[in-house]
Write a protein that holds these residues in place. Structure first.
Motif: not given
Length: 514
Positions: A358-386
């Protein structure tokens, strides 16, 4: 019985001489080494088995494969021996001679399946394995049918037993010894272990063959039986059948091992997916282009978009425009860093702004890591609503501002009625600093003592009604203060703090005016 088993030179007799076919000797060594390699592979299956049933099957089938291989090596070794006399074999006894070899192999596979082998296990296992293979050898030799009885030299018989046990211990030790020399058993090291183990097993047979003695009267003419092509064909058939059986057993174990591993991987994936789906925090994974690959229900609750609406879309749709503008550059810069061997992202924590549907801004805590899945790099973010935490922080900031700037004196007490904190107004009233006031008893700041009935009544009323109001004189300047004390309780109605508010009594103010 013993006089028939052990050889002693009788007058007028001579020993029947024999020789070996080098090609069949080498074939027996090859069969023994391949069987040893299969044993090591099946022992590894048993060691890595995920269930007791799979481990039992690997040990049983490995015992059959190794026992058959040892027996085949033994029989080919006997076919390689040419005693210059006609030789036939008792078929039932020849087949039954395989059983001690299978029993010895069961001991070997069980010990090889262990992660480590101590000295006691090595010695005991070597004795049992050596005795089993010796029993197979001598029972197999007992199946030989020649014109003259086969007997054995007592000295070489004893040597063969002793050397058999020593070689059996060497065969058991070789895998663990080579494993200590190398962190990982490479293909070359495994092949070397199989060859050493195979030669050790074959060495037991050929050492025991040295004990064989066949006596003939000197007047008799030893018939020179030609080493026919039939024996060579028989040896090759035995080798082929034995190795085929071992190969089929190995493949069956490999398929079972792979199937079990696949089931374990599938179970782990299902468990991981369940954890992601049930996580209280939002979890979003993206590829190196920024396209969303995974989007769990908690993320749906945070952003308002469903998984069907966002999976496959660029993650920028979940960001304010000002941040989305820089996102592609950030990914490109990090990808370039990975090409240049920079450290991977590992739980990089930051506070960011997300954008609701709906356009509302949300403050978030982001924990970002990268991982490999079958030879492909991916980025995983864990988000906590603050949002709730930020709201609470604002309320606490307002409360702290009121605490510091209100005209009335405010004192916070713990459940033991000791001072936790006082505001600046109370510090002025009591003539004491905030630091020195901490951990003092409440009554130490006022006239009175704990034995006063009025103090006891005050705390009783606070405990009964949750509130008390009255007058107390400050110990510092004897000024009369109106004091209000309120009990603070948690959700379970357990008391954990008191709040005391003080302001100058009206009577004191009138007295100062007069």
């Amino acid at each position: 019985m013993q006089s028939h088993f052990f050889w002693s030179q009788a007058p007028g007799t001579s020993l029947l001489q024999g020789e070996y076919d080098l090609g069949l000797v080498l074939l027996s060594l090859m069969v023994s080494s391949i069987a040893a390699g299969q044993a090591l592979r099946l022992a590894a299956f048993a060691r890595l088995a995920l269930t007791s049933q799979l481990r039992g099957w690997a040990i049983a089938s490995g015992s059959l494969a190794l026992g058959t291989g040892i027996w085949a090596m033994h029989f080919i070794g006997m076919l390689a021996y040419k005693p210059h006399a006609a030789v036939q074999y008792d078929l039932p006894l020849t087949i039954l001679s395989i059983l001690p070899g299978i029993g010895a192999s069961a001991v070997a596979i069980t010990l090889l399946a262990k992660a480590e082998l101590n000295s006691k296990q090595l010695v005991l296992g070597g004795i049992i394995m050596g005795a089993g293979i010796a029993t197979m050898h001598y029972s197999g030799m007992g199946a030989m049918r020649m014109e003259h009885m086969a007997q054995y030299s007592p000295i070489w018989f004893a040597i063969s037993l002793l050397l058999g046990v020593v070689l059996a211990m060497l065969a058991l030790w070789v895998r663990f010894g080579l494993a200590r020399l190398s962190d990982q058993l490479s293909l070359g090291v495994k092949a070397l272990a199989a060859i050493i183990m195979g030669c050790a097993v074959a060495g037991m047979h050929y050492t025991a063959m040295l004990a064989l003695r066949t006596s003939t009267p000197e007047s008799a003419h030893a018939s020179s039986a030609a080493h026919s092509d039939n024996q060579l064909v028989l040896a090759l058939v035995i080798a082929l059948v034995t190795l085929s059986i071992g190969g089929l057993i190995g493949q069956a174990n490999g398929l079972l091992h792979y199937r079990t591993r696949w089931q374990q991987v599938d179970m782990n994936e299902a468990r991981l997916r369940a954890l992601v789906q049930m996580a209280a925090d939002g979890i979003i994974s993206i590829d190196t282009q920024g396209n969303i690959q995974e989007y769990n229900p908690a993320a749906e609750a945070i952003f308002g978009w469903s998984a069907e609406e966002v999976v496959g879309q660029n993650v920028k749709m979940l960001m304010p425009v000002a941040l989305a503008h820089h996102h592609d550059h950030y990914i490109q810069r990090h990808e370039q860093g990975q090409i240049n061997a920079q450290p991977p992202l590992r739980n990089k924590i930051s506070e960011v702004l997300g954008q609701h549907k709906n356009g509302t801004l949300i403050p978030l805590r982001l924990a970002l890591s990268q991982a490999e899945s079958r030879g492909q790099r991916m980025y995983v973010g864990v988000l906590t609503d603050l949002s709730d935490r930020k709201k609470t922080e604002r309320q606490l900031h307002i409360a702290a501002t009121v605490f510091d700037h209100c005209f009335e004196g405010v004192m916070v007490l713990d459940a033991n009625r000791r001072v936790v904190d006082i505001n600046p107004a109370f510090a002025r009233m009591a003539g004491i600093s905030r630091h020195s006031a901490r951990n003092k008893d409440f009554i130490a700041l006022f006239h009175g003592n704990e034995d006063d009935a009025s103090i006891t009544d005050m705390w009783t009323e606070v405990g009964r009604n949750g509130h008390w109001q009255g007058s107390w004189r400050m110990r510092h300047n004897d000024s009369l203060q109106e004091v209000s004390i309120t009990a603070v309780r948690d959700e379970q109605h357990r008391l954990h703090h008191y709040i005391a508010i003080c302001y100058q009594s009206v009577r004191q103010e009138l007295a100062s005016l007069i």
